[in-house]
Design an enzyme around this catalytic site. Structure first.
Site, PDB file in Angstrom:
ATOM      1  N   SER A 117      -0.108  11.197   5.203  1.00 52.41           N
ATOM      2  CA  SER A 117       1.284  10.787   5.030  1.00 52.41           C
ATOM      3  C   SER A 117       1.415   9.441   4.335  1.00 52.41           C
ATOM      4  O   SER A 117       2.426   9.152   3.721  1.00 52.41           O
ATOM      5  CB  SER A 117       1.974  10.710   6.397  1.00 52.41           C
ATOM      6  OG  SER A 117       1.318   9.769   7.229  1.00 52.41           O
ATOM      7  N   CYS A 118       0.401   8.586   4.437  1.00 49.72           N
ATOM      8  CA  CYS A 118       0.543   7.238   3.886  1.00 49.72           C
ATOM      9  C   CYS A 118      -0.811   6.646   3.599  1.00 49.72           C
ATOM     10  O   CYS A 118      -1.589   6.393   4.512  1.00 49.72           O
ATOM     11  CB  CYS A 118       1.295   6.351   4.864  1.00 49.72           C
ATOM     12  SG  CYS A 118       1.350   4.629   4.371  1.00 49.72           S
ATOM     13  N   GLY A 119      -1.106   6.412   2.333  1.00 45.07           N
ATOM     14  CA  GLY A 119      -2.381   5.817   1.979  1.00 45.07           C
ATOM     15  C   GLY A 119      -2.422   4.326   2.183  1.00 45.07           C
ATOM     16  O   GLY A 119      -3.476   3.750   2.363  1.00 45.07           O
TER      17      GLY A 119
END
Length: 277
Positions: A117-119
């Site tokens: 979902s979020c790097g």
């Protein structure tokens, strides 16, 4: 019909609730599995330096492109000629590098954990996020017809094979300035989909992508704008909204940024000069 060899999709028995009825149904689901990315630095007459770089949750497929794109957009490698070889394992990949001269080993001390979902959330600090782009600057002085832009969502829907079967996947697509599709990648992680595109083109020595248009199936986050800037992209379109930091990054790198794009409308946040009215 999904082939069993397609590791990006798995079929599971579910129960659908239709009104008052409960119906058993086989449903296609996008696969999410971890991938450990590591590098080995090969130097003549010296011990091999091995470093674990990242664990990312991804949809299997194009793993080599994902690893190379990640290393490039993190600023760890600059060109394909630094890659000596690649070793694929079970949910792991090791990239062997033959040129450590331009590799900042200090950067490799950062411990990444990137989720689907979020790097960015795995980065240690905001300073670590701002990767330096080493590509030569470009004006990217092309223009795109205002109505051509509205056609890209329809093209993406036709080409999103995994999404059409599962409904649970992100996509990134690259077009030339005439609106012709160059390549598309899908992944449960929006940043992974973009890394897969960039890694693919790094291996073909086709960067910078300053005469190309990037289309994103979701929102335009800061990290996606940063990755695009690293690859020399100056025109980004997204189905969803951009964040405030994404808009700032687009301004800083002279990127045309479009959000809320569909077949009838869109918002221009930065760089209107590249849109032919």
């Amino acid at each position: 019909m999904i082939q069993e060899k397609d590791k990006s999709i798995v079929s599971k028995k579910i129960i659908k609730v239709l009104g008052d009825d409960f119906v058993e149904h086989m449903d296609d689901i996008a696969v999410e599995e971890p991938l450990q990315i590591s590098i080995s630095i090969l130097e003549p007459e010296s011990p091999i330096t091995n470093k674990n770089i990242s664990i990312t949750m991804r949809t299997p497929g194009h793993d080599q492109d994902l690893a190379i794109g990640f290393l490039f957009t993190e600023g760890i490698i600059q060109a394909s000629d630094q890659i000596k070889g690649i070793i694929l394992g079970e949910n792991s990949i090791n990239v062997q590098l033959n040129n450590s001269e331009n590799i900042d080993l200090g950067k490799l001390e950062r411990h990444f954990y990137t989720s689907s979902s979020c790097g960015v959330c795995g980065k240690a600090s905001i300073d670590a996020i701002k990767t330096i782009c080493r590509l030569p600057p470009s004006l990217a002085d092309f223009q795109v017809d205002k109505n051509l832009i509205k056609s890209f969502p329809g093209i993406l829907k036709q080409e999103q094979n995994i999404f059409n079967n599962t409904g649970g996947i992100h996509a990134a697509a690259l077009f030339n300035v005439n609106g012709e599709l160059i390549t598309i990648r899908e992944d449960v992680g929006r940043h992974n989909a973009l890394d897969k595109i960039i890694g693919h083109l790094v291996t073909q020595d086709l960067l910078p992508l300053d005469q190309h248009l990037l289309f994103l199936s979701g929102r335009a986050s800061f990290e996606l704008i940063q990755k695009a800037a690293m690859a020399g992209i100056h025109f980004i379109m997204a189905v969803g909204a951009p964040s405030s930091l994404a808009v700032e990054m687009a301004l800083e790198h002279d990127i045309t940024l479009i959000g809320f794009l569909n077949e009838t409308r869109y918002n221009i946040y930065t760089g209107p000069k590249r849109i032919k009215i």
